[in-house]
Design an enzyme around this catalytic site. Structure first.
Site, PDB file in Angstrom:
ATOM      1  N   GLU A   1     -13.517   5.570   4.115  1.00 41.71           N
ATOM      2  CA  GLU A   1     -14.123   5.831   5.418  1.00 41.71           C
ATOM      3  C   GLU A   1     -14.787   7.201   5.466  1.00 41.71           C
ATOM      4  OE1 GLU A   1      -9.644   5.417   6.218  1.00 41.71           O
ATOM      5  OE2 GLU A   1     -10.963   5.182   4.491  1.00 41.71           O
TER       6      GLU A   1
ATOM      7  N   HIS B   1     -11.440   9.298   0.646  1.00 44.47           N
ATOM      8  CA  HIS B   1     -11.179   7.909   0.978  1.00 44.47           C
ATOM      9  C   HIS B   1     -12.463   7.211   1.438  1.00 44.47           C
ATOM     10  CE1 HIS B   1      -6.551   8.483   1.520  1.00 44.47           C
ATOM     11  NE2 HIS B   1      -7.006   8.926   0.357  1.00 44.47           N
TER      12      HIS B   1
END
Length: 366
Positions: A52, A50
């Protein structure tokens, strides 16, 4: 610099994955310390790390010897609330907890997760902006979660006098190459492309993405191709069936035909309406259970009319040429309701632009 400034940079990052993250969401992340960006990332492909996590890994790559001290007391800006549930990857909140972030700022909340609540309980300072650009990034995802149906857009190429189907099949195109390339980009963002049996048999469209700069990326997946056919009188040699990729025949019949062995990745879906015609609402209910958040309808006047009559279309994308076809072609819409598309109170024009010599108009449901 303001939160909105860094969130805007994260939005720009998220857009880099729009052709490759489907059927997932578009997410970007920026890590900032002392008003300077020290790491960035976006959701690059479905099933991958993902945004982040990619941003944290970016800091680790650039600053191998002191990444922990840099991440400590830094701020991370994420366009969508971090996931709190384990899916194809681990929960992102668990990774974020490993670092001493000064603040975690998200541009939009995820209705399927409780990431901010989780982080707040563990002592992190969290901020939700509900930024309009972050919401727009994943409008189809939010739409499906709110209405339990995929976001459906219809693409219509038509003449200045609203004609779209040539009576003489020798001519194929109404709009120019720039408009057709623009459609390729819309296809690339789509989970499913839907057409009707008439369009499949007569026009023999490929209904795939052919822009090299998109398909050359190994993370890109062609949209699934669906066709509506009550009779199952279909040209099994058409490109729709012979080209690689998943395809689905939606029919009202219960018994399915034997198809040529060379046709791969083909399934049938039965959605009958009193055993005779295909029920589009039943089709949408079935699709809603799948990992499909949007559908692009590229069909003739009849199927467009069917979906419009049932108020199933959320967005119309018109490509309008300057030419008038008069008696050479048929009207783009054939439905039971006398719809005034450009004067409708249900829809609003969200875009009006020029694509080459043609005009592009997008109507979106209010």
């Amino acid at each position: 610099m303001s939160d909105s400034y860094f969130i805007a940079k994260a939005v720009s990052l998220a857009k880099k994955g729009k052709y490759f993250s489907k059927p997932g969401v578009n997410v970007g992340a920026i890590i900032v310390k002392d008003n300077k960006v020290i790491g960035e990332g976006f959701y690059e492909r479905f099933g991958g790390s993902h945004a982040e996590i990619n941003a944290i890994d970016d800091v680790k790559r650039k600053h191998k010897n002191n990444y922990l001290s840099l991440l400590s007391d830094s701020e991370i800006f994420i366009t969508l609330e971090p996931c709190s549930k384990i899916g194809k990857t681990g929960a992102c909140v668990d990774t974020l907890k490993k670092y001493d972030f000064k603040r975690i700022i998200v541009g939009s909340l995820d209705p399927t997760q409780n990431g901010l609540e989780n982080l707040s309980k563990h002592g992190f300072k969290v901020t939700s902006l509900e930024d309009k650009n972050c919401l727009s990034l994943n409008k189809e995802f939010f739409h499906k979660n709110k209405f339990n149906k995929p976001f459906i857009r219809a693409k219509i190429a038509m003449s200045a006098d609203h004609k779209s189907v040539f009576k003489n099949q020798k001519r194929k195109w109404i709009t120019g190459i720039p408009a057709r390339n623009d459609v390729q980009k819309i296809r690339a963002e789509s989970d499913v492309i839907l057409t009707g049996a008439g369009t499949l048999n007569i026009d023999k469209p490929s209904l795939n993405v052919r822009l090299k700069k998109i398909i050359s990326n190994q993370s890109f997946c062609q949209p699934e191709r669906f066709v509506f056919s009550s009779s199952l009188n279909l040209d099994w040699e058409a490109p729709f069936f012979t080209l690689p990729g998943k395809k689905v025949v939606v029919t009202s019949k219960k018994n399915f035909p034997t198809v040529p062995k060379k046709i791969k990745e083909l399934t049938f879906m039965s959605c009958d309406k009193k055993g005779k015609n295909i029920d589009p609402k039943k089709f949408i209910k079935k699709i809603a259970k799948l990992n499909i958040k949007n559908i692009l309808l590229e069909s003739g006047p009849k199927l467009l009319g069917t979906f419009s009559d049932e108020s199933l279309i959320d967005e119309y994308i018109f490509y309008v040429s300057k030419e008038k076809l008069k008696e050479k072609a048929l009207h783009f819409y054939e439905g039971k309701k006398n719809l005034n598309f450009f004067g409708s109170k249900q829809f609003v024009i969200v875009e009006e632009s020029n694509v080459g010599k043609d005009k592009k108009i997008i109507l979106r449901k209010k």
